[in-house]
Design a protein around this motif. Sequence first.
Motif, PDB file in Angstrom:
ATOM      1  N   GLN A  23       0.807  -1.153   0.007  1.00  0.00           N
ATOM      2  CA  GLN A  23       0.043   0.038  -0.010  1.00  0.00           C
ATOM      3  C   GLN A  23       0.756   1.175  -0.108  1.00  0.00           C
ATOM      4  OE1 GLN A  23      -2.256  -0.318   3.643  1.00  0.00           O
ATOM      5  NE2 GLN A  23      -0.584  -0.550   4.722  1.00  0.00           N
ATOM      6  N   ASN A  24       2.147   0.950   0.290  1.00  0.00           N
ATOM      7  CA  ASN A  24       3.268   2.242   0.221  1.00  0.00           C
ATOM      8  C   ASN A  24       3.856   2.555  -1.051  1.00  0.00           C
ATOM      9  OD1 ASN A  24       2.722   3.026   3.024  1.00  0.00           O
ATOM     10  ND2 ASN A  24       4.125   1.147   3.673  1.00  0.00           N
ATOM     11  N   GLY A  25       3.271   1.380  -2.214  1.00  0.00           N
ATOM     12  CA  GLY A  25       3.775   1.748  -3.525  1.00  0.00           C
ATOM     13  C   GLY A  25       5.160   1.134  -3.421  1.00  0.00           C
ATOM     14  N   ARG A  26       5.482   0.169  -2.735  1.00  0.00           N
ATOM     15  CA  ARG A  26       6.962  -0.501  -2.624  1.00  0.00           C
ATOM     16  C   ARG A  26       6.921  -1.773  -3.057  1.00  0.00           C
ATOM     17  NH1 ARG A  26      11.029   2.700  -1.925  1.00  0.00           N
ATOM     18  NH2 ARG A  26      10.714   4.661  -0.778  1.00  0.00           N
ATOM     19  N   VAL A  27       7.775  -2.570  -4.072  1.00  0.00           N
ATOM     20  CA  VAL A  27       7.509  -3.871  -4.291  1.00  0.00           C
ATOM     21  C   VAL A  27       7.841  -4.785  -3.173  1.00  0.00           C
ATOM     22  CG1 VAL A  27       8.354  -5.581  -5.996  1.00  0.00           C
ATOM     23  CG2 VAL A  27       8.029  -3.128  -6.568  1.00  0.00           C
ATOM     24  N   GLU A  28       7.052  -5.669  -2.946  1.00  0.00           N
ATOM     25  CA  GLU A  28       7.366  -6.573  -1.963  1.00  0.00           C
ATOM     26  C   GLU A  28       7.640  -8.056  -2.358  1.00  0.00           C
ATOM     27  OE1 GLU A  28       3.801  -7.182   0.683  1.00  0.00           O
ATOM     28  OE2 GLU A  28       4.458  -5.395   1.967  1.00  0.00           O
ATOM     29  N   LEU A  29       7.491  -8.471  -3.485  1.00  0.00           N
ATOM     30  CA  LEU A  29       7.737  -9.793  -3.941  1.00  0.00           C
ATOM     31  C   LEU A  29       7.681  -9.834  -5.460  1.00  0.00           C
ATOM     32  CD1 LEU A  29       7.848 -12.911  -3.250  1.00  0.00           C
ATOM     33  CD2 LEU A  29       5.225 -12.911  -3.786  1.00  0.00           C
ATOM     34  N   VAL A  30       8.643 -10.496  -6.173  1.00  0.00           N
ATOM     35  CA  VAL A  30       8.819 -10.968  -7.588  1.00  0.00           C
ATOM     36  C   VAL A  30       9.125 -12.344  -7.619  1.00  0.00           C
ATOM     37  CG1 VAL A  30       8.895  -8.499  -8.219  1.00  0.00           C
ATOM     38  CG2 VAL A  30      11.059  -9.899  -7.585  1.00  0.00           C
ATOM     39  N   ASN A  31       8.650 -13.032  -8.749  1.00  0.00           N
ATOM     40  CA  ASN A  31       9.079 -14.542  -8.858  1.00  0.00           C
ATOM     41  C   ASN A  31      10.147 -14.331  -9.856  1.00  0.00           C
ATOM     42  OD1 ASN A  31       7.413 -13.623 -11.347  1.00  0.00           O
ATOM     43  ND2 ASN A  31       6.485 -15.571 -11.254  1.00  0.00           N
ATOM     44  N   SER A  32      10.743 -15.338 -10.410  1.00  0.00           N
ATOM     45  CA  SER A  32      11.707 -15.614 -11.087  1.00  0.00           C
ATOM     46  C   SER A  32      11.312 -15.022 -12.523  1.00  0.00           C
ATOM     47  CB  SER A  32      12.380 -17.080 -11.322  1.00  0.00           C
ATOM     48  OG  SER A  32      11.309 -17.782 -11.728  1.00  0.00           O
ATOM     49  N   ALA A  33      10.211 -15.532 -13.090  1.00  0.00           N
ATOM     50  CA  ALA A  33       9.837 -14.822 -14.408  1.00  0.00           C
ATOM     51  C   ALA A  33       9.696 -13.492 -14.818  1.00  0.00           C
ATOM     52  CB  ALA A  33       8.324 -15.547 -14.627  1.00  0.00           C
ATOM     53  N   MET A  34       9.281 -12.488 -13.361  1.00  0.00           N
ATOM     54  CA  MET A  34       9.066 -11.477 -13.386  1.00  0.00           C
ATOM     55  C   MET A  34      10.765 -10.876 -13.459  1.00  0.00           C
ATOM     56  SD  MET A  34       7.134  -8.668 -13.489  1.00  0.00           S
ATOM     57  CE  MET A  34       5.477  -9.237 -12.792  1.00  0.00           C
ATOM     58  N   GLU A  35      11.575 -11.495 -12.916  1.00  0.00           N
ATOM     59  CA  GLU A  35      13.021 -10.956 -12.981  1.00  0.00           C
ATOM     60  C   GLU A  35      13.590 -11.120 -14.393  1.00  0.00           C
ATOM     61  OE1 GLU A  35      15.545 -13.408 -10.368  1.00  0.00           O
ATOM     62  OE2 GLU A  35      14.220 -12.914  -8.346  1.00  0.00           O
ATOM     63  N   ARG A  36      13.268 -12.244 -15.098  1.00  0.00           N
ATOM     64  CA  ARG A  36      13.372 -12.147 -16.390  1.00  0.00           C
ATOM     65  C   ARG A  36      12.985 -10.979 -17.331  1.00  0.00           C
ATOM     66  NH1 ARG A  36      12.199 -17.714 -15.661  1.00  0.00           N
ATOM     67  NH2 ARG A  36      10.415 -17.473 -16.781  1.00  0.00           N
ATOM     68  N   PHE A  37      11.646 -10.760 -16.981  1.00  0.00           N
ATOM     69  CA  PHE A  37      10.991  -9.548 -17.731  1.00  0.00           C
ATOM     70  C   PHE A  37      11.660  -8.254 -17.505  1.00  0.00           C
ATOM     71  CE2 PHE A  37       6.732 -12.145 -17.604  1.00  0.00           C
ATOM     72  CZ  PHE A  37       7.260 -12.946 -18.529  1.00  0.00           C
ATOM     73  N   PHE A  38      12.185  -8.070 -16.203  1.00  0.00           N
ATOM     74  CA  PHE A  38      12.791  -6.927 -15.889  1.00  0.00           C
ATOM     75  C   PHE A  38      14.328  -6.723 -16.133  1.00  0.00           C
ATOM     76  CE2 PHE A  38       8.949  -5.920 -12.819  1.00  0.00           C
ATOM     77  CZ  PHE A  38       8.463  -5.209 -13.541  1.00  0.00           C
ATOM     78  N   SER A  39      14.815  -8.189 -16.253  1.00  0.00           N
ATOM     79  CA  SER A  39      16.193  -8.363 -16.483  1.00  0.00           C
ATOM     80  C   SER A  39      17.124  -7.812 -15.462  1.00  0.00           C
ATOM     81  CB  SER A  39      16.683  -7.640 -17.703  1.00  0.00           C
ATOM     82  OG  SER A  39      15.993  -8.027 -19.049  1.00  0.00           O
ATOM     83  N   GLN A  40      16.473  -7.793 -14.386  1.00  0.00           N
ATOM     84  CA  GLN A  40      16.897  -7.698 -12.894  1.00  0.00           C
ATOM     85  C   GLN A  40      16.813  -8.582 -11.957  1.00  0.00           C
ATOM     86  OE1 GLN A  40      16.908  -3.446 -11.752  1.00  0.00           O
ATOM     87  NE2 GLN A  40      15.338  -3.067 -13.085  1.00  0.00           N
ATOM     88  N   HIS A  41      17.929  -8.831 -11.016  1.00  0.00           N
ATOM     89  CA  HIS A  41      17.840  -9.611  -9.701  1.00  0.00           C
ATOM     90  C   HIS A  41      16.622  -9.140  -8.597  1.00  0.00           C
ATOM     91  CE1 HIS A  41      18.823 -12.220  -6.240  1.00  0.00           C
ATOM     92  NE2 HIS A  41      18.988 -13.049  -7.293  1.00  0.00           N
ATOM     93  N   SER A  42      15.940 -10.089  -8.199  1.00  0.00           N
ATOM     94  CA  SER A  42      15.125  -9.632  -7.194  1.00  0.00           C
ATOM     95  C   SER A  42      15.684  -8.719  -6.042  1.00  0.00           C
ATOM     96  CB  SER A  42      14.273 -10.669  -6.494  1.00  0.00           C
ATOM     97  OG  SER A  42      15.307 -11.546  -5.636  1.00  0.00           O
ATOM     98  N   GLU A  43      16.643  -8.656  -5.722  1.00  0.00           N
ATOM     99  CA  GLU A  43      17.333  -7.750  -4.848  1.00  0.00           C
ATOM    100  C   GLU A  43      17.304  -6.319  -5.334  1.00  0.00           C
ATOM    101  OE1 GLU A  43      21.253  -9.247  -3.977  1.00  0.00           O
ATOM    102  OE2 GLU A  43      20.644 -10.987  -3.144  1.00  0.00           O
ATOM    103  N   ASN A  44      17.430  -5.977  -6.719  1.00  0.00           N
ATOM    104  CA  ASN A  44      17.146  -4.799  -7.025  1.00  0.00           C
ATOM    105  C   ASN A  44      15.808  -4.217  -7.264  1.00  0.00           C
ATOM    106  OD1 ASN A  44      20.402  -4.782  -7.320  1.00  0.00           O
ATOM    107  ND2 ASN A  44      20.166  -6.010  -9.164  1.00  0.00           N
ATOM    108  N   ILE A  45      15.057  -5.306  -7.344  1.00  0.00           N
ATOM    109  CA  ILE A  45      13.535  -4.753  -7.522  1.00  0.00           C
ATOM    110  C   ILE A  45      13.001  -4.696  -5.956  1.00  0.00           C
ATOM    111  CG2 ILE A  45      11.679  -5.555  -8.513  1.00  0.00           C
ATOM    112  CD1 ILE A  45      13.205  -7.164 -10.535  1.00  0.00           C
ATOM    113  N   VAL A  46      12.972  -5.622  -5.303  1.00  0.00           N
ATOM    114  CA  VAL A  46      12.270  -5.632  -4.103  1.00  0.00           C
ATOM    115  C   VAL A  46      12.568  -4.342  -3.102  1.00  0.00           C
ATOM    116  CG1 VAL A  46      11.645  -6.743  -1.781  1.00  0.00           C
ATOM    117  CG2 VAL A  46      11.904  -8.164  -4.012  1.00  0.00           C
ATOM    118  N   GLY A  47      11.606  -3.693  -2.566  1.00  0.00           N
ATOM    119  CA  GLY A  47      11.907  -2.400  -1.761  1.00  0.00           C
ATOM    120  C   GLY A  47      11.710  -1.028  -2.841  1.00  0.00           C
ATOM    121  N   GLN A  48      11.696  -1.204  -3.882  1.00  0.00           N
ATOM    122  CA  GLN A  48      11.855   0.160  -4.990  1.00  0.00           C
ATOM    123  C   GLN A  48      10.466   0.452  -5.018  1.00  0.00           C
ATOM    124  OE1 GLN A  48      14.482   1.360  -5.689  1.00  0.00           O
ATOM    125  NE2 GLN A  48      15.710  -0.260  -5.023  1.00  0.00           N
TER     126      GLN A  48
END
Length: 594
Positions: free
Chosen positions: A268-293
Amino acid sequence: MKSLWLKISLAFFGLILALTLVLWFLLASIMQNAYTETTREHLIENAEMVSQIIIATEAIEDGERLQEWVSNFDAPIEMRFTVIDDRGEVIADSENDPATMDNHRNRPEFEAVLESGDEYGETIRYSETQDLSMMYIATPVVRDGETVGAIRTSLSLQIIDQAMNRLWLSLTLVLGIMLVLTTIAGILIARGITKPIGRVMDVTRRLSEKDYSSRVNTKVSGEIGELSTAVNTLASSLQRQMTEIQENEQQLTSIMSNMVSGVMLVNQNGRVELVNSAMERFFSQHSENIVGQRFDKVGEGIGLGELIRRVFEDNRKVHDEVHSYYPEERIMDAHLAPYYGQGWQKKGVIIVLHDITDIRRLEKMRSDFVANVSHELKTPVTSVKGFSETLLSGEVKDDATKRQFLKIIHDESQRLDRLIRDLLNLSKIERKEIPLNIDRVDIAELIHETAVTLEGSAEQKQTQLVLPGGDRPVMLEADRDRLRQIILNLIANGINYTPEGGTVRVSLRENLYEVRMIVADNGIGIPEESLDRIFERFYRVDKARSRHSGGTGLGLAIVKHLIESHRGRIEIESTEGEGTTITVILPKTQDQEK
């Protein structure tokens, strides 16, 4: 737990000490009062007895005889006797000469008897004569109803003090022993209580550290036993629940990890809490660089930011397509919806992305296929129809022209036949309706046999055809006819797309498990953007030249499917204007893994 049993022990010791002191002072007070009361009664009894003797013997009238008689009382009973008359003059005393003694009428004990008329008078004071604290008891000497004097008995309080000292010592010893014993008992009781409690606390601490296998091992009964049983039951329940949670998490993790669709949760604060491996491939980034952003930072590049913002604002599901261009172009079907916690409290947005790039590509291929088939069929059908109508109209009188028209009709019908047969063959191969007749084949010999049918085309174009040496057989398991079809298509393409005076070279390489057939030419080559589509149906790099050569545009598609049916693979390398190299890789045995 050390502090707990120590606190209990100290509290127990303090309570016992307080009770002991109270008991000590209470007993001492009672015993002192008892001693004092006994001494008082003893003094009164002796005074009354002496008073009765004096009255009975009328010794009050004879001072000397009374003095002699009273003097004899001192030794056996260690008590002082003093006799005075009604004026307060000392008549007799068991310890001192009455002549040397002062008038005693003003003494409190005598005043109480002679003036107040009490039954007895009592006082405790320091005696200068005896140099001791004394208890004095005076009783009246009554004759014929008239008080004619008084008899006083006295006793040193030193006896009481000595008795009390002995009593206090005895009490101190007894109560001290009781205090030590009760303290030891209190410590043992405290340890007995706190030890199982300590085990319970140790288990609860280990439970808080996620060691759900810990249990309370104790045989204590009562409330502590019930507490231990309750903690063990709680631990078992927690262990069972945590096992179920871990299994569910493992299942969820496995499902999320193996999903081909991308899943992302935004809180609800607009930050990413969870991504799966397929979403990592779509974004071409590791989850560590996505979660919390922030979601707008993560999803803006593919157009997700605006869709997520719409879900937050409108609180409804959103369905749309988004495009990604890095590291490769993707078309994704996006489903976004709000998700809720307990009490339908909004907690964020869930995003699911389906990669539909292949679907869109297949749709385009299907559309291109229909257009290509229509185009391929339209040209020969138009030719056959036009020339046949001209012949039927009777306007052509020249036999040579008629023959030419008939030959065109014949050639176009053959082209239609080849096209239809290739389409049927390709369809059967794709559906695996054409069984493979596997046999031991010498591919080097088969290449030489197939090349014989192409020598005319090579000579016509002055193309040099270089074949592998046939001195050593290269054996593999394959369908001989299908393998011949593969070789024929690849060499024919090399000849067709190589200018006059070029070279088509066929070579073989083998290892323990597979055979590589390499067909290389120095022809026109293939543009880089066409390499991914070269095996599609009807796809031509040079459409006019391909049609002029009589090709249907299905040859490489058939070759690819035939190679895959042999559990092989095909690779292509090409540089436009320099030539093309096609490598066919086939396993030596059809039962080995690729």
